[in-house]
Design a protein around this motif. Sequence first.
Motif, mmCIF file in Angstrom:
data_model
loop_
_atom_site.group_PDB
_atom_site.id
_atom_site.type_symbol
_atom_site.label_atom_id
_atom_site.label_comp_id
_atom_site.label_asym_id
_atom_site.label_seq_id
_atom_site.Cartn_x
_atom_site.Cartn_y
_atom_site.Cartn_z
ATOM 1 N N UNK A 89 0.807 -1.221 0.000
ATOM 2 C CA UNK A 89 0.000 0.000 0.000
ATOM 3 C C UNK A 89 0.841 1.272 0.000
ATOM 4 N N UNK A 90 2.088 1.156 0.379
ATOM 5 C CA UNK A 90 2.894 2.332 0.701
ATOM 6 C C UNK A 90 2.922 3.361 -0.426
ATOM 7 N N UNK B 238 9.706 7.650 4.061
ATOM 8 C CA UNK B 238 10.846 7.896 3.178
ATOM 9 C C UNK B 238 11.146 9.387 3.022
ATOM 10 N N UNK B 239 12.424 9.705 2.972
ATOM 11 C CA UNK B 239 12.839 11.097 2.810
ATOM 12 C C UNK B 239 12.294 11.658 1.496
ATOM 13 N N UNK B 240 11.888 12.909 1.548
ATOM 14 C CA UNK B 240 11.440 13.660 0.367
ATOM 15 C C UNK B 240 10.109 13.187 -0.201
ATOM 16 N N UNK B 241 9.380 12.341 0.529
ATOM 17 C CA UNK B 241 8.047 11.973 0.052
ATOM 18 C C UNK B 241 7.071 13.115 0.337
ATOM 19 N N UNK B 242 6.001 13.240 -0.456
ATOM 20 C CA UNK B 242 5.116 14.405 -0.346
ATOM 21 C C UNK B 242 4.285 14.395 0.927
ATOM 22 N N UNK B 243 3.728 15.583 1.224
ATOM 23 C CA UNK B 243 2.886 15.721 2.414
ATOM 24 C C UNK B 243 1.618 14.884 2.330
ATOM 25 N N UNK C 191 11.155 1.158 -1.181
ATOM 26 C CA UNK C 191 12.064 2.304 -1.146
ATOM 27 C C UNK C 191 13.383 1.898 -0.511
ATOM 28 N N UNK C 192 14.479 2.427 -1.065
ATOM 29 C CA UNK C 192 15.797 2.310 -0.452
ATOM 30 C C UNK C 192 16.219 3.700 -0.001
ATOM 31 N N UNK C 193 16.545 3.829 1.277
ATOM 32 C CA UNK C 193 16.989 5.113 1.811
ATOM 33 C C UNK C 193 18.388 4.961 2.389
ATOM 34 N N UNK D 183 15.433 6.481 -2.909
ATOM 35 C CA UNK D 183 15.080 6.185 -4.292
ATOM 36 C C UNK D 183 14.016 5.090 -4.325
ATOM 37 N N UNK D 184 13.158 5.175 -5.335
ATOM 38 C CA UNK D 184 12.048 4.231 -5.444
ATOM 39 C C UNK D 184 12.456 2.917 -6.079
ATOM 40 N N UNK D 185 13.424 2.254 -5.478
ATOM 41 C CA UNK D 185 13.850 0.934 -5.957
ATOM 42 C C UNK D 185 14.222 0.103 -4.734
ATOM 43 N N UNK D 186 13.596 -1.083 -4.619
ATOM 44 C CA UNK D 186 13.905 -1.982 -3.502
ATOM 45 C C UNK D 186 13.395 -3.372 -3.863
ATOM 46 N N UNK D 187 12.861 -4.095 -2.893
ATOM 47 C CA UNK D 187 12.525 -5.502 -3.093
ATOM 48 C C UNK D 187 11.529 -5.771 -4.197
ATOM 49 N N UNK D 188 10.451 -4.963 -4.271
ATOM 50 C CA UNK D 188 9.446 -5.187 -5.315
ATOM 51 C C UNK D 188 10.046 -4.976 -6.702
ATOM 52 N N UNK D 189 10.886 -3.963 -6.845
ATOM 53 C CA UNK D 189 11.511 -3.698 -8.137
ATOM 54 C C UNK D 189 12.497 -4.808 -8.505
ATOM 55 N N UNK D 190 13.172 -5.387 -7.525
ATOM 56 C CA UNK D 190 14.050 -6.527 -7.801
ATOM 57 C C UNK D 190 13.224 -7.696 -8.341
ATOM 58 N N UNK D 191 12.043 -7.930 -7.760
ATOM 59 C CA UNK D 191 11.159 -8.985 -8.266
ATOM 60 C C UNK D 191 10.799 -8.726 -9.729
ATOM 61 N N UNK D 192 10.474 -7.478 -10.043
ATOM 62 C CA UNK D 192 10.140 -7.143 -11.430
ATOM 63 C C UNK D 192 11.332 -7.358 -12.358
ATOM 64 N N UNK D 193 12.526 -7.037 -11.878
ATOM 65 C CA UNK D 193 13.715 -7.229 -12.717
ATOM 66 C C UNK D 193 14.027 -8.709 -12.928
ATOM 67 N N UNK D 194 13.719 -9.540 -11.944
ATOM 68 C CA UNK D 194 13.860 -10.981 -12.131
ATOM 69 C C UNK D 194 12.953 -11.443 -13.272
#
Length: 438
Positions: free
Chosen positions: A40-41, A123-128, A202-204, A227-238
């Motif tokens: 949901x994040x 996460x840093x720099x995420x919107x209000x 997210x990776x911070x 940055x918006x890359x972490x576990x879910x994005x690794x799954x997509x890259x697999x």
Amino acid sequence: MQIGNGDASYQLKSVGSSALTVSWEDNDSSGQTSLTLKGLKSFLKVGIPIVLPDGGGPQPQVQWSETTALPLGVFQAALEDLLATLPQGLGVDSPFRLGAVGLELGKLGQALEHLAGVIVSYPANWPDSYTFNLRETILGAGLIRDPEAIYFIEDGIAAILSGLPDPDHETELTAGQPIQQQTLYGCNWVGGTVVISAGSSVTELGVVNLPDQLQALTYDDFQLYAMGYAGDAIDQDIISHLLHPSERRQQPPATSATTHHEAETGWSWQAAIPELEQAAWNDLALDELELPRPAEPDLGRRQRLQQRLESSALGQSVLDAARHLKLILQHQAQFDLELADQHWLVRSKDLEDRIILPYIQRLNGQMNRLLSQSGLSTQGINQVICTGGTASLPKIARWLRQKFPNATIVQDTYQSDRPPVVVELPMVWRIWPAIPRF
């Protein structure tokens, strides 16, 4: 969270562990459909849920799959119901356990009933819009009444502060407290400190020079990058780079693909869904999409890929297979995978070279920038704190040991020697019966 629609408007049906029992066969014969919402994040930052007058309905609409759009309010309501289940974790028969360092279950229950404040990491720099939606869900779940008593702090800063002792009180360790907790909380960290917080979305990264007197520590001392890359994005890259390329796919063998090594380790994966018996890989039509590049956020490409995969039982099974491959290949050199009309021999070395290594190279570049901004050298880092399932990847630990030769590497630990399935709530909870001072 499992949601169902009966009259074109989606309603929450179950949350937490009970929602994980949902299958594609659970659809009601009357035409109702069920969706299981995960991750949901990222959705909670897209805007503020509203209901337009004159029949305009709830807005904004979130494109969950290629065929289904959901009101953002559904995600907020699902999280609210999930947070409301926290007290259930105090029960003996609960499917999950809730605990706090230094508090017995009885005292923890009293603390939850008399909270003076809630601190949530983000996460840093995420919107209000993200913090606003979280504040509304916390209030709606009844955890606290006063919105002014809800505080937000960046993930990287929260990970460091959670391990530091209270500068105004000496840390007392009880005789029955596990050694792991004694060394993880109330740490006397000082000097150059690096933090990597990486879960599912997210990776911070963070760098700070911790002073001897913690009272002198200020917000401006921290250098952060998210940055918006972490576990879910690794799954997509697999999926995009290890499974989809035609040269990596074969027709399934006549006999079972279970290997001798798999039998020894107990690692296995099988998509037991009737819909997949006649499915073909080409049904996904991934060649129609611009697939994301390894270790690149590529937000638009990843959203379109996720929507395509969420649109069918085959696509959801592919996502599940990728998550399992990420874990399995940390423990063995290769794995035979069969899905639909295809067969793969996926090697751990391919995962590391094609996906994990580009990710680490990207982290390394951003880490060098933060070190330069903070005036610290790699030799001047005394401790590196890694939190989150993605940050626990073994290759990340090897990279950190080489990059920071004088540092102690602290990674999240788990009850099993097997890596965790990366399941991330949209915040790290820090709950106290009284508001602490920082």
